[in-house]
Design an enzyme around this catalytic site. Structure first.
Site, PDB file in Angstrom:
ATOM      1  N   ASN A  97      42.763  29.296  44.860  1.00  0.00           N
ATOM      2  CA  ASN A  97      43.335  28.613  43.396  1.00  0.00           C
ATOM      3  C   ASN A  97      43.058  27.506  44.089  1.00  0.00           C
ATOM      4  OD1 ASN A  97      43.407  27.834  40.706  1.00  0.00           O
ATOM      5  ND2 ASN A  97      45.643  27.735  40.834  1.00  0.00           N
ATOM      6  N   ASP A 307      54.579  33.600  40.225  1.00  0.00           N
ATOM      7  CA  ASP A 307      53.460  33.231  39.014  1.00  0.00           C
ATOM      8  C   ASP A 307      53.431  32.363  39.339  1.00  0.00           C
ATOM      9  OD1 ASP A 307      50.852  34.313  38.296  1.00  0.00           O
ATOM     10  OD2 ASP A 307      51.038  33.937  36.251  1.00  0.00           O
ATOM     11  N   GLY A 326      49.870  27.868  33.024  1.00  0.00           N
ATOM     12  CA  GLY A 326      50.491  27.809  34.120  1.00  0.00           C
ATOM     13  C   GLY A 326      52.119  26.869  34.002  1.00  0.00           C
TER      14      GLY A 326
END
Length: 417
Positions: A97, A307, A326
């Site tokens: 990412n 996460d 997020g």
């Protein structure tokens, strides 16, 4: 470096002689030298004597984002690994990412070099397709040889079924593990929250459970056809749990994980339109959370993950519709999980997965390398800004009541407290 841990309660079900026993642990030059009831500290040794000290094997997080390269304002690798160490993790899998997206062997080498000589080991995931665009496979074999532990187009569906089929077939040549994000974008559409009573009441476009379950079902059918190894990260619905359970009954080589925040929160938190709670997959309803917890306890879901996704303030302090998905989660992973499941189940989950991802399996045993997490499972606290160690501050756990304080780790002949 020589370290002596004093009166540490060892949490290690694999070692019945030491499990839940209080022992001193002497570590010399990164190796467990001696485990005993009362040990003397060598000259110059660092003595660690902390309240209610517990020790377990080092924890593994199967899904973490930082930012570097490309988004250093969100998080650098150096500070991200420091946060991970202080949060109890000796190993993390790093999501692809970043910018550029790591889709070549040289990208993997760069990431591994940036993570050298830290208390927490960095294990990069390579992109499954070039630039994670879902068109052509990336250099999977070369990235595997460079140290990529698996392949994943971060939070993107593999829309081309044939591409997933080819990836699973090709990766079998070198034992590669393929990640597939469980989401059908055509079903998701412009949805931003779980489709249900809450999203309808709030006027938020919904993401139906079907968007996840349809993709999981497709992926499992393809896996049954091709063979190979598949990992489904961050499932979030009761239907997905059932699908994975059925696949395991067929003895397919599939594992799955769940984000800890999908266990700790439900979509009811969205009533304040707080963008910290905007995540992908979305927070679901209570029935899904119950099914996820049951799936973990029964072994259908294999791993938990923080996460952890740091997002800069400019992309969070906006309207809910426009905010990026997020939340950071490393700092709160143990406290949230321990609050829900208790110490022994939490530690069992946090120490799983090394073999699946081709990592060295640690042991608490004399003569073995010290790979340890230090913590106090009984200390309760309210999570606040002062507890955030990450550069980005986008935590959905602010003001949450958590139980369990992490002291740090001992790993790679280093100690981070």
């Amino acid at each position: 470096m020589n370290i002596l841990l004093k009166s540490a309660k060892i949490v290690c079900p694999e070692n019945k002689e030491l499990h839940l026993k209080k022992r001193d642990i002497l570590i010399k030059k990164g190796t467990i030298e001696k485990v005993g009831a009362s040990l003397e500290a060598p000259s110059g040794a660092k003595i660690v004597d902390l309240p209610n000290l517990h020790v377990s094997l080092g924890w593994l997080d199967t899904g973490v984002s930082f930012g570097e390269p490309g988004f250093e304002e969100r998080e650098t690798i150096a500070n991200g690994l420091k946060v991970a160490a202080k949060s109890g993790f000796t190993d993390i899998l790093l999501y692809p990412n970043t910018h550029p997206i790591p889709d070549t062997s040289s990208d993997i080498v760069f990431l591994k070099e940036r993570g050298l000589n830290k208390s927490t080991r960095l294990h990069p995931l390579g992109a499954l397709t070039r630039n994670s665009e879902g068109v052509d496979l990336a250099e999977l074999f070369d990235m595997h040889n460079a140290g990529a532990v698996a392949f994943y187009d971060f939070k993107k569906e593999i829309s081309n079924s044939n591409l997933l089929k080819i990836a699973l077939l090709y990766a079998q040549n070198f034992g590669g593990l393929v990640f597939s994000f469980p989401q059908d974008n055509n079903i998701k559409g412009h949805g931003i929250a779980h489709e249900g009573e809450i999203s309808t009441t709030l006027g938020l476009k919904g993401i139906p459970a079907l968007a996840e379950e349809l993709q999981v079902a497709r992926d499992l059918y393809i896996l049954e056809y091709t063979g190979g190894k598949l990992h489904i990260p961050t499932i979030s619905t009761a239907g997905s749990v059932k699908l994975v359970a059925n696949a395991k009954k067929k003895e397919l080589d599939v594992t799955s994980s769940v984000a800890i925040h999908n266990l700790f929160f439900t979509d009811e938190t969205l009533t304040g339109f707080d963008t910290h709670f905007k995540v992908s997959p979305p927070l679901r309803e209570k029935s899904d959370v119950r099914a996820l917890l049951k799936g973990l306890k029964e072994g259908t879901i294999d791993y938990v993950t923080s996460d952890h996704i740091p997002i800069d303030i400019e992309h969070k302090r906006v309207e809910f519709d426009n905010a990026m998905d997020g939340s950071i989660g490393l700092e709160t992973a143990f406290g949230a999980l321990n609050t829900l499941m208790g110490m022994e189940e939490s530690i069992a989950l946090l120490t799983k997965g090394h073999q699946r991802f081709g990592l060295e399996i640690p042991k608490i045993k004399e003569g073995e390398k010290a790979c340890l997490t230090l913590f106090n499972p009984d200390e309760s606290f309210t999570f606040s800004d002062d507890n955030i160690l990450s550069t980005s501050k986008n935590s959905m756990y602010l003001n949450a009541e958590l139980k369990g304080k992490v002291y740090g780790v001992i790993n790679n002949d280093q100690i981070t407290l």
